[in-house]
Design a protein around this motif. Structure first.
Motif, PDB file in Angstrom:
ATOM      1  N   PRO A  63       0.802  -1.234   0.000  1.00 16.44           N
ATOM      2  CA  PRO A  63       0.000   0.000   0.000  1.00 16.44           C
ATOM      3  C   PRO A  63       0.831   1.278   0.000  1.00 16.44           C
ATOM      4  O   PRO A  63       0.413   2.291  -0.578  1.00 16.44           O
ATOM      5  CB  PRO A  63      -0.829  -0.127   1.288  1.00 16.44           C
ATOM      6  CG  PRO A  63      -0.955  -1.600   1.506  1.00 16.44           C
ATOM      7  CD  PRO A  63       0.362  -2.168   1.061  1.00 16.44           C
ATOM      8  N   HIS A  64       2.002   1.248   0.618  1.00 18.38           N
ATOM      9  CA  HIS A  64       2.868   2.433   0.597  1.00 18.38           C
ATOM     10  C   HIS A  64       3.393   2.692  -0.820  1.00 18.38           C
ATOM     11  O   HIS A  64       3.461   3.843  -1.268  1.00 18.38           O
ATOM     12  CB  HIS A  64       4.040   2.252   1.560  1.00 18.38           C
ATOM     13  CG  HIS A  64       3.643   2.183   2.998  1.00 18.38           C
ATOM     14  ND1 HIS A  64       2.925   3.178   3.630  1.00 18.38           N
ATOM     15  CD2 HIS A  64       3.853   1.218   3.942  1.00 18.38           C
ATOM     16  CE1 HIS A  64       2.724   2.850   4.897  1.00 18.38           C
ATOM     17  NE2 HIS A  64       3.269   1.667   5.100  1.00 18.38           N
ATOM     18  N   CYS A  65       3.757   1.614  -1.513  1.00 17.69           N
ATOM     19  CA  CYS A  65       4.189   1.765  -2.904  1.00 17.69           C
ATOM     20  C   CYS A  65       3.053   2.285  -3.771  1.00 17.69           C
ATOM     21  O   CYS A  65       3.251   3.135  -4.657  1.00 17.69           O
ATOM     22  CB  CYS A  65       4.696   0.431  -3.452  1.00 17.69           C
ATOM     23  SG  CYS A  65       6.194  -0.193  -2.667  1.00 17.69           S
ATOM     24  N   ALA A  66       1.837   1.782  -3.522  1.00 15.82           N
ATOM     25  CA  ALA A  66       0.672   2.232  -4.286  1.00 15.82           C
ATOM     26  C   ALA A  66       0.430   3.723  -4.075  1.00 15.82           C
ATOM     27  O   ALA A  66       0.150   4.463  -5.026  1.00 15.82           O
ATOM     28  CB  ALA A  66      -0.560   1.430  -3.873  1.00 15.82           C
ATOM     29  N   LYS A  67       0.556   4.167  -2.833  1.00 20.79           N
ATOM     30  CA  LYS A  67       0.364   5.601  -2.552  1.00 20.79           C
ATOM     31  C   LYS A  67       1.406   6.441  -3.276  1.00 20.79           C
ATOM     32  O   LYS A  67       1.085   7.487  -3.857  1.00 20.79           O
ATOM     33  CB  LYS A  67       0.450   5.839  -1.048  1.00 20.79           C
ATOM     34  CG  LYS A  67       0.235   7.298  -0.657  1.00 20.79           C
ATOM     35  CD  LYS A  67       0.299   7.493   0.847  1.00 20.79           C
ATOM     36  CE  LYS A  67       0.068   8.955   1.222  1.00 20.79           C
ATOM     37  NZ  LYS A  67       0.130   9.159   2.695  1.00 20.79           N
ATOM     38  N   ALA A  96       5.867   8.024   1.847  1.00 19.29           N
ATOM     39  CA  ALA A  96       5.361   6.699   1.487  1.00 19.29           C
ATOM     40  C   ALA A  96       6.502   5.744   1.160  1.00 19.29           C
ATOM     41  O   ALA A  96       6.484   4.569   1.565  1.00 19.29           O
ATOM     42  CB  ALA A  96       4.401   6.811   0.303  1.00 19.29           C
ATOM     43  N   LEU A  97       7.502   6.227   0.453  1.00 13.04           N
ATOM     44  CA  LEU A  97       8.625   5.367   0.089  1.00 13.04           C
ATOM     45  C   LEU A  97       9.500   5.050   1.303  1.00 13.04           C
ATOM     46  O   LEU A  97      10.055   3.943   1.400  1.00 13.04           O
ATOM     47  CB  LEU A  97       9.453   6.044  -1.008  1.00 13.04           C
ATOM     48  CG  LEU A  97       8.745   6.107  -2.370  1.00 13.04           C
ATOM     49  CD1 LEU A  97       9.499   7.016  -3.327  1.00 13.04           C
ATOM     50  CD2 LEU A  97       8.596   4.714  -2.970  1.00 13.04           C
ATOM     51  N   ARG A  98       9.616   5.996   2.221  1.00 14.71           N
ATOM     52  CA  ARG A  98      10.349   5.697   3.451  1.00 14.71           C
ATOM     53  C   ARG A  98       9.632   4.620   4.255  1.00 14.71           C
ATOM     54  O   ARG A  98      10.266   3.716   4.818  1.00 14.71           O
ATOM     55  CB  ARG A  98      10.494   6.970   4.292  1.00 14.71           C
ATOM     56  CG  ARG A  98      11.525   7.960   3.763  1.00 14.71           C
ATOM     57  CD  ARG A  98      11.563   9.206   4.628  1.00 14.71           C
ATOM     58  NE  ARG A  98      12.537  10.167   4.125  1.00 14.71           N
ATOM     59  CZ  ARG A  98      12.688  11.411   4.612  1.00 14.71           C
ATOM     60  NH1 ARG A  98      11.922  11.796   5.624  1.00 14.71           N
ATOM     61  NH2 ARG A  98      13.578  12.224   4.099  1.00 14.71           N
TER      62      ARG A  98
END
Length: 357
Positions: A162-166, A202-204
């Motif tokens: 989900p973080h990658c999606a964001k 988000a990437l962190r």
């Protein structure tokens, strides 16, 4: 706004509650003098994912073991006078704190030193007190980890995607803003700052979850393919959008913008659609066939390159300023890189999801 109490929160609460109650009952059964340390450890070990739980359990075990050894040695060396006790305590805490500074895995060591040296009863040998403390922490760690594994377990991969999606969705918005800026449709710097900050965070967060995935792999808790290429692909796409945005605050000359507007708009919109489709797949939502979106994006970017080549062959770019040409070619290069990175990201995602349990 996210859900106040999501299903994942309830699962974590259930695991922590069961871990705490089971550990308390075991501590009472074994008559541990300070069973609350075992209960606290069990609750702390239960984290949102298996990887995080394993990391916390290992860190507490290492910190307790190191602190127990140093604390027992200090307790045995400390004399009867308060001055001698203070001096030995200072040396022991210094050693443990140095270990904690060297590695966060030993962050519990200084606390354990203080507990072993100052909290053991006078009629109990220091080594017994230290061993008891280690046993309490070990009991809590084992129970907490077992609860994380056996009671509605959560894989770190499910928290990572989900973080990658964001990040991808925010990157798609940045791409649209950059196109608007180049074509003279206006550019909002505050919106760019907000989107960039969101993508960075988000990437962190994805990087942190990646550490948890690798902890699960090291602990043989999963056979999942390493998702690091997915995170790298999302980060490369964000960087490509930043390249396009570097010159977006200076719109192309109106004649040039009119010549490339249709091709540039089609390319960026196709890339954004492909990115959004991958984001939907990462979120576990129904998504269109990625190969169809990839073909559409590839064709649109190829058409953009062909349009620029056509204009150059016709001499239409001859009178264009160097700044405008730099901005245009940077935008085209960014689109090409995005197309390549999206294709690679789709392939890496297929590899990971194809082997997901």
């Amino acid at each position: 706004m996210g859900t106040l109490i999501a299903p994942g929160h309830l699962k974590l609460a259930l695991r922590a509650t069961i871990a705490g109650i089971v550990t308390y009952l075991l501590a009472e059964q074994f008559s541990l003098p300070n069973g609350y340390w075992a209960v606290l450890t069990a609750i702390l070990v239960v984290q949102a994912t298996l990887g995080a739980s394993l990391s916390v359990a290992i860190d507490r075990a290492l910190g307790t073991l190191a602190g127990g050894v140093v604390g027992v040695a200090g307790a045995m060396l400390a004399g009867g006078s308060p001055l001698e006790t203070v001096l030995v305590l200072a040396v022991a805490v210094f050693i443990a704190a140095a270990l904690a500074a060297r590695s966060t895995s030993f962050k519990l060591a200084p606390v354990t030193v203080v507990i072993v040296m100052l909290a053991h009863p006078g009629d109990v040998a220091p080594w017994i007190s230290g061993l008891t403390r280690v046993a309490e922490i070990a009991l809590g760690g084992v129970v907490g980890l077992l609860c994380a594994i056996l009671i509605l377990p959560e894989r770190a991969l499910g928290k990572l995607f989900p973080h990658c999606a964001k990040a991808l969705r925010l990157t798609a918005q940045l791409l649209d803003l950059g196109r608007g800026g180049l074509l003279g449709q206006g550019l909002d710097p505050s919106a760019i700052d907000r989107l960039n900050a969101g993508a960075r965070l988000a990437l962190r967060a994805a990087d942190l979850r990646l550490v948890e995935v690798r902890a699960e792999q090291a602990g043989r808790l999963t056979t999942q393919t390493d998702p690091a290429p997915v995170v790298r692909g999302a980060r490369r796409l964000w960087h490509s959008a930043i390249i396009l945005l570097r010159n977006a605050d200076r719109p192309l000359d109106e004649p040039l913008a009119g010549l490339v507007s249709a091709a540039l708009t089609a390319a960026t919109m196709a890339l954004s659609a492909h990115m959004t489709a991958i984001a939907d797949r990462l979120d576990g939502q129904p998504a269109p066939d990625l190969s169809t979106r990839a073909d559409a994006a590839g064709a649109a970017v190829a058409a953009l390159e062909a349009r620029i080549e056509q204009l150059n062959t016709q001499g239409a770019l001859g009178g264009v300023s160097s700044e405008a040409l730099t901005a245009l070619f940077s935008a085209v290069s960014a689109c090409v890189h995005m197309r390549e990175n999206l294709e690679d990201l789709s392939a890496r995602l297929a590899e990971v999801q194809g082997e997901a349990p």
